[in-house]
Design a protein around this motif. Structure first.
Motif, PDB file in Angstrom:
ATOM      1  N   ASN A   1       0.817  -1.219   0.000  1.00 30.04           N
ATOM      2  CA  ASN A   1       0.000   0.000   0.000  1.00 30.04           C
ATOM      3  C   ASN A   1       0.848   1.265   0.000  1.00 30.04           C
ATOM      4  N   GLY A   2       2.168   1.089  -0.150  1.00 31.67           N
ATOM      5  CA  GLY A   2       3.042   2.244  -0.301  1.00 31.67           C
ATOM      6  C   GLY A   2       3.656   2.775   0.973  1.00 31.67           C
ATOM      7  N   ILE A   3       3.508   2.052   2.074  1.00 28.09           N
ATOM      8  CA  ILE A   3       4.083   2.497   3.342  1.00 28.09           C
ATOM      9  C   ILE A   3       5.482   1.905   3.489  1.00 28.09           C
ATOM     10  N   LYS A   4       6.452   2.759   3.754  1.00 20.73           N
ATOM     11  CA  LYS A   4       7.827   2.297   3.900  1.00 20.73           C
ATOM     12  C   LYS A   4       8.007   1.670   5.280  1.00 20.73           C
ATOM     13  N   MET A   5       8.467   0.428   5.295  1.00 19.67           N
ATOM     14  CA  MET A   5       8.642  -0.305   6.545  1.00 19.67           C
ATOM     15  C   MET A   5      10.099  -0.735   6.691  1.00 19.67           C
ATOM     16  N   PRO A   6      10.594  -0.821   7.920  1.00 16.71           N
ATOM     17  CA  PRO A   6      11.976  -1.267   8.137  1.00 16.71           C
ATOM     18  C   PRO A   6      12.177  -2.705   7.654  1.00 16.71           C
ATOM     19  N   THR A   7      13.402  -3.033   7.369  1.00 16.70           N
ATOM     20  CA  THR A   7      13.717  -4.392   6.914  1.00 16.70           C
ATOM     21  C   THR A   7      13.969  -5.333   8.085  1.00 16.70           C
ATOM     22  N   GLN A   8      14.071  -4.792   9.291  1.00 23.10           N
ATOM     23  CA  GLN A   8      14.316  -5.608  10.481  1.00 23.10           C
ATOM     24  C   GLN A   8      13.040  -5.754  11.306  1.00 23.10           C
ATOM     25  N   TYR A   9      13.083  -6.682  12.262  1.00 26.52           N
ATOM     26  CA  TYR A   9      12.000  -6.899  13.239  1.00 26.52           C
ATOM     27  C   TYR A   9      10.674  -7.274  12.574  1.00 26.52           C
ATOM     28  N   ARG A  10      10.714  -7.992  11.468  1.00 31.37           N
ATOM     29  CA  ARG A  10       9.492  -8.267  10.718  1.00 31.37           C
ATOM     30  C   ARG A  10       8.868  -9.614  11.051  1.00 31.37           C
ATOM     31  N   ASN A  11       9.503 -10.418  11.881  1.00 32.03           N
ATOM     32  CA  ASN A  11       8.983 -11.754  12.152  1.00 32.03           C
ATOM     33  C   ASN A  11       8.207 -11.792  13.468  1.00 32.03           C
ATOM     34  N   ASP A  12       7.824 -13.001  13.873  1.00 31.03           N
ATOM     35  CA  ASP A  12       7.024 -13.146  15.084  1.00 31.03           C
ATOM     36  C   ASP A  12       7.790 -12.715  16.336  1.00 31.03           C
ATOM     37  N   LYS A  13       9.111 -12.913  16.332  1.00 28.96           N
ATOM     38  CA  LYS A  13       9.910 -12.480  17.479  1.00 28.96           C
ATOM     39  C   LYS A  13       9.927 -10.957  17.586  1.00 28.96           C
TER      40      LYS A  13
END
Length: 202
Positions: A142-154
């Protein structure tokens, strides 16, 4: 013979509840304190909204009775201290290296906001932590810039725990500033036959 007349309840003068007003000398004891238009607030926390606890009374602004206990509790709260530290670093830091580090920290704060919001949504909707990564990817589409880290369940778990700590500090701050509050407790046994106790405060 008629006895002495009794006064009606409406005739009895009730003592009005005293409203605690702002005391100017508090500004000396608490340098971060401001009071504008009878609204008492923390100037430092409002200056760093990405760090501050937005649910804190001193961030929102106290308009009613003003107590020194509220100020004492806020001064020792975790996120107020973080704001104080950021202010000190900002004021003392100089040179191009400091400017670069400051900019990097500000960018990281902005990037982590949607991560915290997403983790809060996961927790509130009682979704599994593993759904966090899919929600992050959806926001990127949807065009929102998100960090490449901390993306998993942990990562989601870490964000939820951080949010819980903020809420815990906020409730603790409110309780310390209150003279009285009701308690209600209840308990049950979970599937592992472990007693679980809930305590409600109003």
């Amino acid at each position: 013979m008629a006895g002495p007349s009794k006064k009606a309840k409406s005739d009895i003068a009730l003592t009005p509840k005293r409203k605690r007003t702002f005391i100017e000398t508090w500004k000396t004891q608490f340098p971060w304190l401001r009071c504008v238009d009878d609204i008492m607030f923390c100037e430092v926390c409002r200056g760093y909204p990405s760090i501050a606890d937005h649910n804190s009374k001193l961030y929102e602004g106290v308009t009613g009775s003003k107590r020194i206990e509220t100020l004492q509790s806020h001064e020792s709260s975790k996120y107020h201290l973080l704001c104080i530290q950021r202010k000190e670093v900002t004021e003392k830091g100089t040179g191009p290296m400091f400017v670069a580090l400051k900019k990097q920290a500000e960018n990281m704060d902005d990037q982590l906001k949607p991560m915290f919001n997403t983790a809060f949504y996961v927790a509130k909707q009682k979704l599994p932590f593993r759904s966090f990564e899919g929600l992050i990817e959806l926001q990127e589409k949807n065009g929102i810039k998100m960090p490449t880290q901390y993306r998993n369940d942990k990562g989601c778990k870490a964000f939820v725990q951080a949010i819980a700590e903020v809420e815990k500090d906020r409730v603790s701050e409110d309780l310390k500033a209150s003279r009285f509050f009701p308690l209600m407790g209840d308990g049950s046994t979970d599937i592992s036959v472990t007693e679980q106790e809930n305590v409600y405060v109003r």
